[in-house]
Design a protein around this motif. Structure first.
Motif, PDB file in Angstrom:
ATOM      1  N   VAL A 172     -31.762  77.141  29.088  1.00 26.72           N
ATOM      2  CA  VAL A 172     -31.447  77.868  30.562  1.00 26.72           C
ATOM      3  C   VAL A 172     -29.891  78.070  30.661  1.00 26.72           C
ATOM      4  CG1 VAL A 172     -31.875  78.949  32.662  1.00 26.72           C
ATOM      5  CG2 VAL A 172     -34.150  78.991  30.989  1.00 26.72           C
ATOM      6  N   THR A 173     -29.661  76.939  30.848  1.00 24.04           N
ATOM      7  CA  THR A 173     -28.398  76.448  31.115  1.00 24.04           C
ATOM      8  C   THR A 173     -27.115  76.574  30.236  1.00 24.04           C
ATOM      9  OG1 THR A 173     -29.617  74.160  32.515  1.00 24.04           O
ATOM     10  CG2 THR A 173     -27.103  74.697  32.075  1.00 24.04           C
ATOM     11  N   VAL A 174     -27.677  76.343  29.027  1.00 26.67           N
ATOM     12  CA  VAL A 174     -26.692  77.192  27.802  1.00 26.67           C
ATOM     13  C   VAL A 174     -27.097  78.932  28.128  1.00 26.67           C
ATOM     14  CG1 VAL A 174     -26.609  77.204  25.777  1.00 26.67           C
ATOM     15  CG2 VAL A 174     -26.967  74.805  26.837  1.00 26.67           C
ATOM     16  N   LEU A 175     -28.032  79.182  28.270  1.00 26.34           N
ATOM     17  CA  LEU A 175     -27.635  80.713  28.551  1.00 26.34           C
ATOM     18  C   LEU A 175     -26.490  81.086  29.535  1.00 26.34           C
ATOM     19  CD1 LEU A 175     -31.701  81.868  27.959  1.00 26.34           C
ATOM     20  CD2 LEU A 175     -29.591  82.787  26.873  1.00 26.34           C
ATOM     21  N   ALA A 176     -27.175  80.287  30.652  1.00 23.78           N
ATOM     22  CA  ALA A 176     -26.258  80.727  32.338  1.00 23.78           C
ATOM     23  C   ALA A 176     -24.408  80.620  31.295  1.00 23.78           C
ATOM     24  CB  ALA A 176     -26.684  80.261  33.101  1.00 23.78           C
ATOM     25  N   ALA A 201     -28.910  84.618  37.916  1.00 25.66           N
ATOM     26  CA  ALA A 201     -30.261  84.847  38.402  1.00 25.66           C
ATOM     27  C   ALA A 201     -30.931  83.836  37.485  1.00 25.66           C
ATOM     28  CB  ALA A 201     -30.145  86.596  38.420  1.00 25.66           C
ATOM     29  N   LEU A 202     -30.270  83.983  35.879  1.00 23.85           N
ATOM     30  CA  LEU A 202     -31.625  82.946  34.821  1.00 23.85           C
ATOM     31  C   LEU A 202     -31.332  81.638  35.445  1.00 23.85           C
ATOM     32  CD1 LEU A 202     -30.020  84.933  31.473  1.00 23.85           C
ATOM     33  CD2 LEU A 202     -32.224  84.775  33.000  1.00 23.85           C
ATOM     34  N   ALA A 223     -34.490  89.007  35.620  1.00 26.99           N
ATOM     35  CA  ALA A 223     -33.049  89.156  34.742  1.00 26.99           C
ATOM     36  C   ALA A 223     -33.417  88.061  33.458  1.00 26.99           C
ATOM     37  CB  ALA A 223     -32.675  87.320  35.518  1.00 26.99           C
ATOM     38  N   TRP A 224     -34.825  87.553  33.189  1.00 24.94           N
ATOM     39  CA  TRP A 224     -34.952  87.343  31.489  1.00 24.94           C
ATOM     40  C   TRP A 224     -35.394  88.671  30.115  1.00 24.94           C
ATOM     41  CZ3 TRP A 224     -40.293  87.443  29.702  1.00 24.94           C
ATOM     42  CH2 TRP A 224     -39.600  87.466  27.973  1.00 24.94           C
ATOM     43  N   LEU A 225     -35.717  88.900  31.808  1.00 23.83           N
ATOM     44  CA  LEU A 225     -36.635  90.914  30.808  1.00 23.83           C
ATOM     45  C   LEU A 225     -35.522  91.444  30.327  1.00 23.83           C
ATOM     46  CD1 LEU A 225     -39.431  91.504  33.368  1.00 23.83           C
ATOM     47  CD2 LEU A 225     -39.547  90.744  30.559  1.00 23.83           C
TER      48      LEU A 225
END
Length: 135
Positions: A12-16, A62-63, A70-72
């Motif tokens: 999730v940190t990588v995505l952000a 938000a992620l 935010a995921w959706l």
């Protein structure tokens, strides 16, 4: 009821971080007047590009804090990006389709990993204790 961890999983940190960088680059390119090579972003005026960059930064935050919507939204945007890549396949060829679809595919793979899905799983309401009959 599962407790939310203090920090998000590493993916999730990588995505952000990827969204923060991408959003920041969009805002920067809008401010200095560079055009984007993306299918959608290439058609946006500079203020629209800056607004889209701000959306990416907001979505990243938000992620990072674990908001399910935010995921959706991110999942929906990935699927739209992949559908756009299919359109590019027929309209512009394989190279343009791969270029268009690589980032949505990377995000989709990261968003569907089990640790990420668990982070964004809906939380049930606290279950009240049933009375035991003792007074």
């Amino acid at each position: 009821m599962a407790e939310r961890h203090a920090a998000p999983p590493p993916l999730v940190t990588v995505l952000a971080i990827l969204l923060y960088i991408g959003g920041g680059l969009l805002i920067l390119s809008a401010l200095i007047g560079l055009s984007s090579a993306g299918a959608v972003t290439g058609m946006l005026p500079p203020w629209g590009l800056a607004l889209y960059g701000a959306l990416c930064v907001g979505l990243a935050r938000a992620l990072q804090v674990g908001l399910r919507w935010a995921w959706l939204v991110a999942m929906g945007l990935c699927w739209v990006g992949l559908l756009l890549a299919v359109v590019y396949l027929f309209a512009h060829g394989l190279q343009a389709a791969v270029t268009q679809g690589i980032w949505p595919a990377v995000y989709l793979v990261l968003l569907t990993r089990s640790s990420v899905r668990e982070w964004f799983a809906p939380r049930s309401a606290a279950i009240e204790e049933l009375p035991t009959g003792e007074e």
